[in-house]
Design an enzyme around this catalytic site. Structure first.
Site, PDB file in Angstrom:
ATOM      1  N   CYS A 358       0.819  -1.208   0.000  1.00 13.05           N
ATOM      2  CA  CYS A 358       0.000   0.000   0.000  1.00 13.05           C
ATOM      3  C   CYS A 358       0.857   1.265   0.000  1.00 13.05           C
ATOM      4  O   CYS A 358       1.596   1.525  -0.946  1.00 13.05           O
ATOM      5  CB  CYS A 358      -0.973  -0.044   1.175  1.00 13.05           C
ATOM      6  SG  CYS A 358      -2.330   1.143   1.063  1.00 13.05           S
ATOM      7  N   ALA A 359       0.803   2.078   1.035  1.00 12.52           N
ATOM      8  CA  ALA A 359       1.578   3.310   1.077  1.00 12.52           C
ATOM      9  C   ALA A 359       3.049   3.079   1.404  1.00 12.52           C
ATOM     10  O   ALA A 359       3.904   3.894   1.036  1.00 12.52           O
ATOM     11  CB  ALA A 359       0.974   4.265   2.117  1.00 12.52           C
TER      12      ALA A 359
END
Length: 440
Positions: A358-359
């Protein structure tokens, strides 16, 4: 009651590309498991007046031995939709020791909720947690009133409480295959019938949660919430990963892989819990370490998780894999944590596996040079921060000793790919089937 079988409303809308045409309809109720993901629903619609009311109030009861993946994914997705979710403990204290060593701190006790009214009550599975919920008299009275008042109630995986309370009488239910004998069961991954929603297991929970959003708020909100989750369209099919520069992932720290999963305030709770849950099911030794100054953290959707130890203590050990969940706040905390960054750099330098989802690939690994010379992926909106995004459209990318993935809806594939790298594809596929992530 008339019934119809429809393609899941969210299953075609998660590509971050053009909006696709509406789903097509079929006529059968319970398709074979080797077909595409389906949801069976029987004559239910959300009234305009109920859609207008806000916020929707949801109760998610939990108990020692509850399935954490099912609880946390449901809470997270419903809060993304704007629901006011109360996580209520059936124990004498707020902290619940769920399955697979996951520790959750509830918002309230069930006894505090006895006189409250909810638009939805959603039960996670897991044993013996489900049995504890079944035996909770306050909860039984509350949910029976829920049914009598015509309000939504739902359950995933195993739900002895609904059966023993008579709330499934005459209804079809999606449930784990081992329990087909006890209920009028269907093979759908998610079943909607009247005011009741059921689902088959941990691997169907995200579909189930987005379906609950649709029941509470309507199809448009379900699509809005579902898109950023990066769910796959071919629910039930085998997972796949892109592997470049293949290498064996070995473990020499003990009889099982030793894996570090850091968490922080703002970490994405779905990603953290799915990774921990799946890897512990594979018998890996997973250490959950807080990078904060206390073991309890508040994740991105306000779920409170308790780590096994602080990173200061965890950093004294060595690991076969270090893997980072995403979440914007959590990724930022990881990037600022020198101790964690140094552990990751040592991991890379020693050619031992490390990864992020994800991030975190874009906000932690990239700025610290941990993606240099590597292909990687990340959350779609952050892929422009990757120095090499040539393979970023893939859901899981393994490049030698590095593994990366895109978001909450790819986390199960990400975790299973890790299992595959350490234990082989057969074990990963067997686990995927046991989770009802792929078809038996």
């Amino acid at each position: 009651m008339a019934s119809r079988h429809v393609v899941a409303p969210h299953r075609l809308l998660f590509a971050f590309k053009p909006r696709l045409s509406p789903p097509t309809f079929a006529t059968r109720i319970a398709p074979p498991l080797n077909k595409k993901t389906t949801i069976t629903r029987l004559s239910f619609s959300v009234s305009a007046s109920s859609m207008a009311s806000s916020p929707k109030k949801v109760l998610v009861p939990v108990a020692n031995g509850a399935e954490p993946l099912e609880a946390v994914v449901t809470i997270d997705v419903l809060r993304r939709a704007g629901a006011e979710v109360t996580v209520a403990s059936a124990e004498e204290q707020l902290r619940v020791d769920a399955c697979h060593g996951v520790k959750i701190v509830a918002d309230a006790l069930i006894s505090d909720c006895a006189d409250a009214a909810f638009d939805l009550v959603s039960f996670p599975g897991g044993m013996p947690g489900a049995s504890s919920l079944r035996d909770c008299k306050v909860l039984e009275d509350l949910v029976k009133k829920q049914g009598a008042d015509g309000r939504l109630y739902a359950a995933s995986c195993t739900f002895p409480e609904l059966g023993s309370w008579g709330l499934l009488k005459g209804l079809k239910a999606a449930i784990m295959e081992q329990l087909f004998y006890f209920y009028t069961a269907v093979e759908s991954r998610v079943q909607v019938e009247g005011k009741t929603v059921t689902s088959r297991g941990p691997g169907t929970t995200m579909e189930y949660a987005v379906t609950l959003v649709e029941q509470l708020f309507g199809k448009e909100k379900a699509e809005e919430v579902g898109g950023p989750l990066v769910m796959r369209s071919n629910h039930g099919d085998e997972y796949h990963m892109l592997e470049l520069n293949p290498m064996d992932w070995t473990f020499d720290k003990g009889p099982q892989p030793q894996i570090l999963v850091p968490i922080a305030n703002g970490s994405e709770e779905m990603e953290a819990v799915i990774v921990i849950d799946v890897l512990r099911r594979s018998k890996a030794n997973v250490v959950v370490a807080s990078v904060e100054d206390k073991v309890e953290i508040e994740a991105s959707r306000k779920v409170k998780l308790v780590a096994d130890m602080l990173l200061d203590e965890a950093s004294k050990l060595s690991y076969d894999l270090i893997v980072l969940p995403g979440g914007l706040g959590g990724a930022q905390a990881f990037a600022k944590c020198d101790k964690l960054v140094n552990l990751l750099k040592k991991q890379k330098e020693s050619n031992r596996p490390y990864g992020a989802i994800c991030a975190s690939p874009a906000l932690v690994l990239e700025p610290h040079g941990l993606l240099k010379g590597k292909k990687a992926t990340a959350f779609p909106a952050l892929c422009n921060k990757l120095s090499d995004a040539s393979e970023a459209e893939n859901r899981v990318v393994v490049d030698g000793n590095l593994i990366t993935s895109r978001g909450p809806g790819t986390t199960m594939e990400f975790a299973l790919a890790i299992v595959e790298k350490f234990f082989g594809r057969k074990k990963a596929l067997d686990l995927a089937k046991a989770l009802v992530f792929t078809h038996p």
